[in-house]
Design a protein around this motif. Structure first.
Motif, PDB file in Angstrom:
ATOM      1  N   LEU A 259       0.832  -1.207   0.000  1.00 14.68           N
ATOM      2  CA  LEU A 259       0.000   0.000   0.000  1.00 14.68           C
ATOM      3  C   LEU A 259       0.867   1.258   0.000  1.00 14.68           C
ATOM      4  O   LEU A 259       0.540   2.233  -0.665  1.00 14.68           O
ATOM      5  N   CYS A 260       1.988   1.224   0.721  1.00 18.29           N
ATOM      6  CA  CYS A 260       2.897   2.380   0.730  1.00 18.29           C
ATOM      7  C   CYS A 260       3.492   2.629  -0.653  1.00 18.29           C
ATOM      8  O   CYS A 260       3.843   3.762  -0.977  1.00 18.29           O
ATOM      9  N   GLY A 261       3.600   1.612  -1.473  1.00 19.48           N
ATOM     10  CA  GLY A 261       4.089   1.790  -2.836  1.00 19.48           C
ATOM     11  C   GLY A 261       3.075   2.501  -3.721  1.00 19.48           C
ATOM     12  O   GLY A 261       3.445   3.243  -4.636  1.00 19.48           O
ATOM     13  N   ILE A 262       1.792   2.277  -3.462  1.00 16.43           N
ATOM     14  CA  ILE A 262       0.734   2.909  -4.249  1.00 16.43           C
ATOM     15  C   ILE A 262       0.652   4.410  -3.956  1.00 16.43           C
ATOM     16  O   ILE A 262       0.405   5.212  -4.850  1.00 16.43           O
ATOM     17  N   ILE A 263       0.857   4.772  -2.718  1.00 18.20           N
ATOM     18  CA  ILE A 263       0.611   6.156  -2.279  1.00 18.20           C
ATOM     19  C   ILE A 263       1.430   7.189  -3.053  1.00 18.20           C
ATOM     20  O   ILE A 263       0.854   8.102  -3.643  1.00 18.20           O
ATOM     21  N   PRO A 264       2.772   7.092  -3.107  1.00 20.95           N
ATOM     22  CA  PRO A 264       3.496   8.113  -3.874  1.00 20.95           C
ATOM     23  C   PRO A 264       3.289   7.973  -5.383  1.00 20.95           C
ATOM     24  O   PRO A 264       3.203   8.974  -6.101  1.00 20.95           O
ATOM     25  N   ALA A 265       3.171   6.737  -5.865  1.00 21.19           N
ATOM     26  CA  ALA A 265       3.044   6.515  -7.308  1.00 21.19           C
ATOM     27  C   ALA A 265       1.698   6.982  -7.855  1.00 21.19           C
ATOM     28  O   ALA A 265       1.638   7.572  -8.936  1.00 21.19           O
ATOM     29  N   GLU A 266       0.611   6.733  -7.147  1.00 24.64           N
ATOM     30  CA  GLU A 266      -0.728   7.020  -7.660  1.00 24.64           C
ATOM     31  C   GLU A 266      -1.371   8.267  -7.051  1.00 24.64           C
ATOM     32  O   GLU A 266      -2.170   8.923  -7.698  1.00 24.64           O
ATOM     33  N   LEU A 267      -1.051   8.551  -5.784  1.00 24.72           N
ATOM     34  CA  LEU A 267      -1.688   9.683  -5.108  1.00 24.72           C
ATOM     35  C   LEU A 267      -0.753  10.876  -4.947  1.00 24.72           C
ATOM     36  O   LEU A 267      -1.188  11.962  -4.567  1.00 24.72           O
ATOM     37  N   GLY A 268       0.535  10.665  -5.201  1.00 23.24           N
ATOM     38  CA  GLY A 268       1.500  11.750  -5.083  1.00 23.24           C
ATOM     39  C   GLY A 268       1.671  12.262  -3.669  1.00 23.24           C
ATOM     40  O   GLY A 268       1.953  13.431  -3.462  1.00 23.24           O
ATOM     41  N   ALA A 269       1.498  11.401  -2.701  1.00 19.07           N
ATOM     42  CA  ALA A 269       1.593  11.800  -1.292  1.00 19.07           C
ATOM     43  C   ALA A 269       2.646  10.960  -0.581  1.00 19.07           C
ATOM     44  O   ALA A 269       3.136   9.963  -1.113  1.00 19.07           O
ATOM     45  N   ASP A 270       2.970  11.365   0.629  1.00 16.91           N
ATOM     46  CA  ASP A 270       3.947  10.669   1.466  1.00 16.91           C
ATOM     47  C   ASP A 270       3.204   9.825   2.492  1.00 16.91           C
ATOM     48  O   ASP A 270       2.410  10.361   3.271  1.00 16.91           O
ATOM     49  N   PRO A 271       3.436   8.500   2.532  1.00 16.23           N
ATOM     50  CA  PRO A 271       2.727   7.650   3.486  1.00 16.23           C
ATOM     51  C   PRO A 271       3.025   8.004   4.946  1.00 16.23           C
ATOM     52  O   PRO A 271       2.239   7.674   5.826  1.00 16.23           O
ATOM     53  N   LEU A 272       4.124   8.689   5.213  1.00 12.89           N
ATOM     54  CA  LEU A 272       4.496   9.032   6.582  1.00 12.89           C
ATOM     55  C   LEU A 272       4.084  10.454   6.951  1.00 12.89           C
ATOM     56  O   LEU A 272       4.510  10.985   7.969  1.00 12.89           O
ATOM     57  N   SER A 273       3.225  11.069   6.154  1.00  7.52           N
ATOM     58  CA  SER A 273       2.848  12.469   6.351  1.00  7.52           C
ATOM     59  C   SER A 273       1.820  12.689   7.456  1.00  7.52           C
ATOM     60  O   SER A 273       1.568  13.816   7.843  1.00  7.52           O
ATOM     61  N   GLY A 274       1.205  11.624   7.926  1.00  4.36           N
ATOM     62  CA  GLY A 274       0.131  11.766   8.902  1.00  4.36           C
ATOM     63  C   GLY A 274      -1.239  11.766   8.254  1.00  4.36           C
ATOM     64  O   GLY A 274      -2.257  11.827   8.943  1.00  4.36           O
ATOM     65  N   SER A 275      -1.278  11.687   6.939  1.00  9.25           N
ATOM     66  CA  SER A 275      -2.551  11.613   6.219  1.00  9.25           C
ATOM     67  C   SER A 275      -3.137  10.215   6.337  1.00  9.25           C
ATOM     68  O   SER A 275      -2.443   9.259   6.674  1.00  9.25           O
ATOM     69  N   LEU A 276      -4.406  10.102   6.041  1.00  9.43           N
ATOM     70  CA  LEU A 276      -5.113   8.833   6.068  1.00  9.43           C
ATOM     71  C   LEU A 276      -5.365   8.413   4.623  1.00  9.43           C
ATOM     72  O   LEU A 276      -5.833   9.223   3.815  1.00  9.43           O
ATOM     73  N   PHE A 277      -5.071   7.158   4.308  1.00  9.32           N
ATOM     74  CA  PHE A 277      -5.207   6.652   2.945  1.00  9.32           C
ATOM     75  C   PHE A 277      -6.228   5.520   2.922  1.00  9.32           C
ATOM     76  O   PHE A 277      -6.140   4.581   3.708  1.00  9.32           O
ATOM     77  N   VAL A 278      -7.203   5.619   2.021  1.00  5.43           N
ATOM     78  CA  VAL A 278      -8.324   4.687   1.950  1.00  5.43           C
ATOM     79  C   VAL A 278      -8.211   3.875   0.667  1.00  5.43           C
ATOM     80  O   VAL A 278      -8.067   4.436  -0.423  1.00  5.43           O
ATOM     81  N   PHE A 279      -8.314   2.551   0.802  1.00  9.00           N
ATOM     82  CA  PHE A 279      -8.224   1.630  -0.334  1.00  9.00           C
ATOM     83  C   PHE A 279      -9.438   0.704  -0.311  1.00  9.00           C
ATOM     84  O   PHE A 279      -9.819   0.203   0.748  1.00  9.00           O
ATOM     85  N   VAL A 280     -10.034   0.466  -1.495  1.00  8.99           N
ATOM     86  CA  VAL A 280     -11.218  -0.387  -1.607  1.00  8.99           C
ATOM     87  C   VAL A 280     -10.951  -1.434  -2.681  1.00  8.99           C
ATOM     88  O   VAL A 280     -10.303  -1.154  -3.689  1.00  8.99           O
ATOM     89  N   ASN A 281     -11.478  -2.637  -2.472  1.00  5.20           N
ATOM     90  CA  ASN A 281     -11.286  -3.690  -3.473  1.00  5.20           C
ATOM     91  C   ASN A 281     -12.267  -3.536  -4.635  1.00  5.20           C
ATOM     92  O   ASN A 281     -13.132  -2.662  -4.633  1.00  5.20           O
ATOM     93  N   ARG A 282     -12.134  -4.381  -5.642  1.00  6.41           N
ATOM     94  CA  ARG A 282     -12.937  -4.294  -6.861  1.00  6.41           C
ATOM     95  C   ARG A 282     -14.431  -4.394  -6.577  1.00  6.41           C
ATOM     96  O   ARG A 282     -15.224  -3.647  -7.121  1.00  6.41           O
ATOM     97  N   ARG A 283     -14.839  -5.306  -5.713  1.00  2.00           N
ATOM     98  CA  ARG A 283     -16.260  -5.495  -5.415  1.00  2.00           C
ATOM     99  C   ARG A 283     -16.777  -4.513  -4.364  1.00  2.00           C
ATOM    100  O   ARG A 283     -17.964  -4.527  -4.048  1.00  2.00           O
ATOM    101  N   ARG A 284     -15.887  -3.696  -3.818  1.00  2.00           N
ATOM    102  CA  ARG A 284     -16.204  -2.717  -2.781  1.00  2.00           C
ATOM    103  C   ARG A 284     -16.786  -3.367  -1.530  1.00  2.00           C
ATOM    104  O   ARG A 284     -17.596  -2.773  -0.824  1.00  2.00           O
TER     105      ARG A 284
END
Length: 110
Positions: free
Chosen positions: A26-51
């Motif tokens: 998941l930390c690999g997705i954050i900078p590549a797709e969201l352009g953010a830092d996983p250690l920034s204190g932000s909250l990152f939400v991920f959902v699967n295909r079927r939700r």
């Protein structure tokens, strides 16, 4: 659960996430797709295909924390609005996690 401050930025990953991913994946997705830092204190939400599953990843003072929820029936309703960089409002996260379907307000014309 987790403490969510009013100033916490919340990012929703719009792609479909493989729920087998853990901290590093998941930390690999954050900078590549969201352009953010996983250690920034932000909250990152991920959902699967079927939700039917959601993961929240965030930095918790001294390490990464992962929160995971799986529905037995139904699916998570994603917010209709978000910014280009994936930011959503705190209210949108709450409605997503609680399974609330927002109704559109209509003006009474009678």
């Amino acid at each position: 659960m987790f403490g969510l401050m009013a100033a916490t930025r919340i990012y929703l990953y719009r792609g479909r996430c493989d729920m087998r991913k853990s901290f590093d994946g998941l930390c690999g997705i954050i900078p590549a797709e969201l352009g953010a830092d996983p250690l920034s204190g932000s909250l990152f939400v991920f959902v699967n295909r079927r939700r039917s599953m959601v993961k929240l990843l965030y930095w918790n003072r001294d390490g990464l924390a992962l929160w995971y929820k799986r529905l037995e029936r139904g699916c998570f309703i994603l917010p209709e609005r978000w910014t280009e960089d994936g930011l959503i409002e705190r209210h949108d996260l709450t409605t997503l996690l609680e399974g609330i379907v927002p109704n559109k307000m209509e003006k009474d014309t009678s």
